[in-house]
Design a protein around this motif. Sequence first.
Motif, PDB file in Angstrom:
ATOM      1  N   MET A   1       0.849  -1.193   0.000  1.00 13.57           N
ATOM      2  CA  MET A   1       0.000   0.000   0.000  1.00 13.57           C
ATOM      3  C   MET A   1       0.880   1.237   0.000  1.00 13.57           C
ATOM      4  SD  MET A   1      -2.599   1.258   2.982  1.00 13.57           S
ATOM      5  CE  MET A   1      -4.297   1.058   2.497  1.00 13.57           C
ATOM      6  N   VAL A   2       0.409   2.258  -0.643  1.00 14.26           N
ATOM      7  CA  VAL A   2       1.018   3.582  -0.510  1.00 14.26           C
ATOM      8  C   VAL A   2      -0.096   4.560  -0.189  1.00 14.26           C
ATOM      9  CG1 VAL A   2       2.245   5.464  -1.622  1.00 14.26           C
ATOM     10  CG2 VAL A   2       2.832   3.139  -2.194  1.00 14.26           C
ATOM     11  N   LEU A   3       0.105   5.346   0.839  1.00 12.40           N
ATOM     12  CA  LEU A   3      -0.893   6.333   1.223  1.00 12.40           C
ATOM     13  C   LEU A   3      -0.667   7.631   0.482  1.00 12.40           C
ATOM     14  CD1 LEU A   3      -1.009   5.991   5.081  1.00 12.40           C
ATOM     15  CD2 LEU A   3      -2.641   5.118   3.427  1.00 12.40           C
ATOM     16  N   LEU A 297      -3.285   0.253  -3.576  1.00 10.76           N
ATOM     17  CA  LEU A 297      -3.222  -1.020  -2.852  1.00 10.76           C
ATOM     18  C   LEU A 297      -2.871  -2.158  -3.798  1.00 10.76           C
ATOM     19  CD1 LEU A 297      -3.555  -2.484  -0.134  1.00 10.76           C
ATOM     20  CD2 LEU A 297      -5.986  -2.717  -0.637  1.00 10.76           C
ATOM     21  N   GLU A 298      -2.003  -3.054  -3.282  1.00 10.58           N
ATOM     22  CA  GLU A 298      -1.439  -4.139  -4.080  1.00 10.58           C
ATOM     23  C   GLU A 298      -2.394  -5.313  -4.226  1.00 10.58           C
ATOM     24  OE1 GLU A 298      -0.313  -2.899  -1.175  1.00 10.58           O
ATOM     25  OE2 GLU A 298       0.273  -4.461   0.226  1.00 10.58           O
ATOM     26  N   THR A 299      -3.658  -5.048  -4.494  1.00 11.52           N
ATOM     27  CA  THR A 299      -4.629  -6.122  -4.671  1.00 11.52           C
ATOM     28  C   THR A 299      -4.057  -7.167  -5.634  1.00 11.52           C
ATOM     29  OG1 THR A 299      -5.659  -4.514  -6.159  1.00 11.52           O
ATOM     30  CG2 THR A 299      -6.684  -4.856  -4.033  1.00 11.52           C
ATOM     31  N   ALA A 320       5.717   0.610  -9.546  1.00 10.70           N
ATOM     32  CA  ALA A 320       6.782  -0.301  -9.109  1.00 10.70           C
ATOM     33  C   ALA A 320       6.548  -0.763  -7.678  1.00 10.70           C
ATOM     34  CB  ALA A 320       8.141   0.400  -9.221  1.00 10.70           C
ATOM     35  N   HIS A 321       6.076   0.143  -6.835  1.00 10.66           N
ATOM     36  CA  HIS A 321       5.798  -0.208  -5.441  1.00 10.66           C
ATOM     37  C   HIS A 321       4.728  -1.302  -5.359  1.00 10.66           C
ATOM     38  CE1 HIS A 321       5.319   0.900  -1.049  1.00 10.66           C
ATOM     39  NE2 HIS A 321       4.198   0.224  -1.284  1.00 10.66           N
ATOM     40  N   GLU A 322       3.602  -1.075  -6.019  1.00  8.32           N
ATOM     41  CA  GLU A 322       2.491  -2.048  -5.915  1.00  8.32           C
ATOM     42  C   GLU A 322       2.831  -3.357  -6.612  1.00  8.32           C
ATOM     43  OE1 GLU A 322       0.559  -1.202  -3.714  1.00  8.32           O
ATOM     44  OE2 GLU A 322       0.907   0.959  -3.727  1.00  8.32           O
ATOM     45  N   LEU A 323       3.570  -3.282  -7.698  1.00 10.50           N
ATOM     46  CA  LEU A 323       3.953  -4.531  -8.373  1.00 10.50           C
ATOM     47  C   LEU A 323       4.956  -5.321  -7.540  1.00 10.50           C
ATOM     48  CD1 LEU A 323       4.137  -3.345 -12.086  1.00 10.50           C
ATOM     49  CD2 LEU A 323       2.403  -4.828 -11.057  1.00 10.50           C
ATOM     50  N   ALA A 324       5.864  -4.631  -6.830  1.00  8.95           N
ATOM     51  CA  ALA A 324       6.798  -5.338  -5.947  1.00  8.95           C
ATOM     52  C   ALA A 324       6.054  -6.145  -4.888  1.00  8.95           C
ATOM     53  CB  ALA A 324       7.752  -4.350  -5.289  1.00  8.95           C
ATOM     54  N   HIS A 325       4.922  -5.600  -4.463  1.00 15.14           N
ATOM     55  CA  HIS A 325       4.113  -6.320  -3.470  1.00 15.14           C
ATOM     56  C   HIS A 325       3.560  -7.643  -4.015  1.00 15.14           C
ATOM     57  CE1 HIS A 325       3.930  -3.667  -0.067  1.00 15.14           C
ATOM     58  NE2 HIS A 325       3.362  -2.667  -0.717  1.00 15.14           N
ATOM     59  N   GLN A 326       3.498  -7.801  -5.304  1.00 17.77           N
ATOM     60  CA  GLN A 326       2.979  -9.076  -5.822  1.00 17.77           C
ATOM     61  C   GLN A 326       3.871 -10.217  -5.337  1.00 17.77           C
ATOM     62  OE1 GLN A 326      -0.068  -8.933  -7.270  1.00 17.77           O
ATOM     63  NE2 GLN A 326       0.127  -6.739  -6.861  1.00 17.77           N
ATOM     64  N   ASN A 343       6.454  -6.389   3.875  1.00 19.13           N
ATOM     65  CA  ASN A 343       5.780  -5.925   2.652  1.00 19.13           C
ATOM     66  C   ASN A 343       6.342  -4.566   2.216  1.00 19.13           C
ATOM     67  OD1 ASN A 343       4.192  -8.096   3.403  1.00 19.13           O
ATOM     68  ND2 ASN A 343       2.246  -7.017   3.261  1.00 19.13           N
ATOM     69  N   GLU A 344       6.270  -3.617   3.148  1.00 17.00           N
ATOM     70  CA  GLU A 344       6.508  -2.221   2.758  1.00 17.00           C
ATOM     71  C   GLU A 344       7.997  -1.887   2.622  1.00 17.00           C
ATOM     72  OE1 GLU A 344       4.116  -0.910   1.604  1.00 17.00           O
ATOM     73  OE2 GLU A 344       2.403  -1.904   2.562  1.00 17.00           O
ATOM     74  N   GLY A 345       8.834  -2.546   3.396  1.00 18.30           N
ATOM     75  CA  GLY A 345      10.271  -2.308   3.258  1.00 18.30           C
ATOM     76  C   GLY A 345      10.757  -2.719   1.874  1.00 18.30           C
ATOM     77  N   PHE A 346      10.339  -3.896   1.434  1.00 16.18           N
ATOM     78  CA  PHE A 346      10.780  -4.360   0.117  1.00 16.18           C
ATOM     79  C   PHE A 346      10.116  -3.570  -1.014  1.00 16.18           C
ATOM     80  CE2 PHE A 346      12.233  -7.879   2.719  1.00 16.18           C
ATOM     81  CZ  PHE A 346      13.442  -8.205   2.122  1.00 16.18           C
ATOM     82  N   ALA A 347       8.868  -3.136  -0.813  1.00 15.04           N
ATOM     83  CA  ALA A 347       8.212  -2.330  -1.854  1.00 15.04           C
ATOM     84  C   ALA A 347       8.872  -0.956  -1.966  1.00 15.04           C
ATOM     85  CB  ALA A 347       6.717  -2.196  -1.552  1.00 15.04           C
ATOM     86  N   THR A 348       9.295  -0.394  -0.839  1.00 19.08           N
ATOM     87  CA  THR A 348      10.021   0.882  -0.870  1.00 19.08           C
ATOM     88  C   THR A 348      11.367   0.694  -1.569  1.00 19.08           C
ATOM     89  OG1 THR A 348       8.935   1.627   1.158  1.00 19.08           O
ATOM     90  CG2 THR A 348      11.018   2.705   0.574  1.00 19.08           C
ATOM     91  N   VAL A 396       7.948   1.672   9.165  1.00 16.39           N
ATOM     92  CA  VAL A 396       7.595   0.507   8.346  1.00 16.39           C
ATOM     93  C   VAL A 396       8.047   0.725   6.905  1.00 16.39           C
ATOM     94  CG1 VAL A 396       5.646  -0.793   7.410  1.00 16.39           C
ATOM     95  CG2 VAL A 396       5.680  -0.146   9.843  1.00 16.39           C
ATOM     96  N   TYR A 397       7.780   1.905   6.373  1.00 15.21           N
ATOM     97  CA  TYR A 397       8.092   2.197   4.968  1.00 15.21           C
ATOM     98  C   TYR A 397       9.550   2.642   4.802  1.00 15.21           C
ATOM     99  CZ  TYR A 397       3.163   1.892   3.656  1.00 15.21           C
ATOM    100  OH  TYR A 397       1.898   1.433   3.398  1.00 15.21           O
ATOM    101  N   GLN A 398       9.879   3.785   5.401  1.00 16.05           N
ATOM    102  CA  GLN A 398      11.195   4.386   5.141  1.00 16.05           C
ATOM    103  C   GLN A 398      12.317   3.606   5.805  1.00 16.05           C
ATOM    104  OE1 GLN A 398      11.378   8.621   5.687  1.00 16.05           O
ATOM    105  NE2 GLN A 398       9.287   8.933   5.012  1.00 16.05           N
TER     106      GLN A 398
HETATM  107 ZN    ZN Z   1       2.950  -0.791  -0.027  1.00 11.10          ZN
END
Ligand code: ZN
Length: 466
Positions: A1-3, A297-299, A320-326, A343-348, A396-398
């Motif tokens: 997810m990205v807010l 959201l990485e649905t 790229a962020h949401e696709l990384a979550h796949q 989830n979010e560390g690797f997506a970042t 979580v993200y940064q």
């Molecule tokens: Zn995310």
Amino acid sequence: MVLAVALVTAGCSDDSEPVTSPSSAAPVFTAGADGAGDPYFPKYGNGGYDVAAYDLKLRFDPKTDQLSGTATITATATQDLSSFNLDLSKLAVSAVTVDGEKAASTASGAELTVKPSGGIARGREFTTVIRYGGQPSRLANSALGDGGWLETPTGAIALGQPESASTWYPVNDHPSDKATWRLEMTVPAGLEVLSNGVQSPARTDGGWSTWTWSESSPMASYLSYVVIGQYRIAASTHGGKPMITAIADSLPADGPAAKSIARTGEITDFLATKFGPYPFDANGGVVVDEQRIGYALETQSRPVYGPAFFAAGDNETVVAHELAHQWFGDSVALDRWQDIWLNEGFATYAEWLWDEHEKVQTVEQSFDDVYDNYGWDQTPETTGDPGAARIFGDAVYQRGGMTVYALRKTIGDAAFDKLLVAWTTQHRDGNATTEDLIALAEQISGKQLDDFFRAWIYEKAKPPKP
Ligand SMILES: [Zn+2]
């Protein structure tokens, strides 16, 4: 997810465990728990069974906002069950069967309790069919934000993390219970329906169209979604798999959203060179024109993007962020919400990889930017245990992204590359924890990493630059 906007946060509810009888020679059938026991969200999901498949046949009429239909849920009992719970918010149940036999049901808040005519023995597969309906609504009392069913001018959007599914179908609403998924959604002809996975041809009869979507890889419930409305759909194949993108009719056909989403296949292929083969049977993206969706959201197999991400121009970084979550979050899913940095560390980190690929700046420059500007003294949460109200926090993200890069520097590129692919291979279609990642990183690198992870994810102090 990205807010795109800040969420309002609140505390989570208390918990109580059901009392079970002492064991004896004969099996004792007891009620399944009304929560999966997640330390952050104890009432999310339920206990006593493991869902294999959801099959939903639903109808939605935007004129009346009524949703109705049946959910067929195939599950296996993980204890001798006298009754079991599903999560279902605000919708009324009119009939329930278990293995074809009428079953009693009671609703209390978002908990639906099903009592079959006889007990279900541990290890037995059973099929529950629930007929239900009503006017769905968002989860206003959710601990985080207000996910779930949202009526829109032309249809509806059901979306949200960490919970949303219970607003439109009965579900074991916790990511630890992944299941395959199939949706048949009937809507007035002329509207489009987007969802997860592979599409079967839509059929129209008597002014109503039925759209069918199937997700054959096990999916966490918060990664399921439906979008109903007026959309421009582009269907093609990419890497031999269906690629379906959709943009709200009200957004420009050649605007930044359309241009950014059009690069989904290219970005996926790039990420696959780092993370291993793309894990799902379908791909794509949906851009909604609904300001209340202030996030992406990485649905699973087809992310959903709020319009704010493209308001200032092209934005492939969010794609790229949401696709990384796949890979990180969907295929390898959380077992507990505490570990959301996985989830979010690797997506970042994937955003930084993409920026490097696009020659915006190197991964090291992205790391340095965040390291130099991170609120080391102000950020209240840790990365590895942020607390229920801070699962979308900066740590979580940064700090999560910085941890991934610091790990790379600590174990070296060769071990790190091996780790990424081993992780997505070993836990594909499953669930994993921070402890699993640490163990695999230590095994592959041959290094003892307890001190590294303590400094980066369990403490707040600023670790030295790696
Ligand atoms: Zn995310």
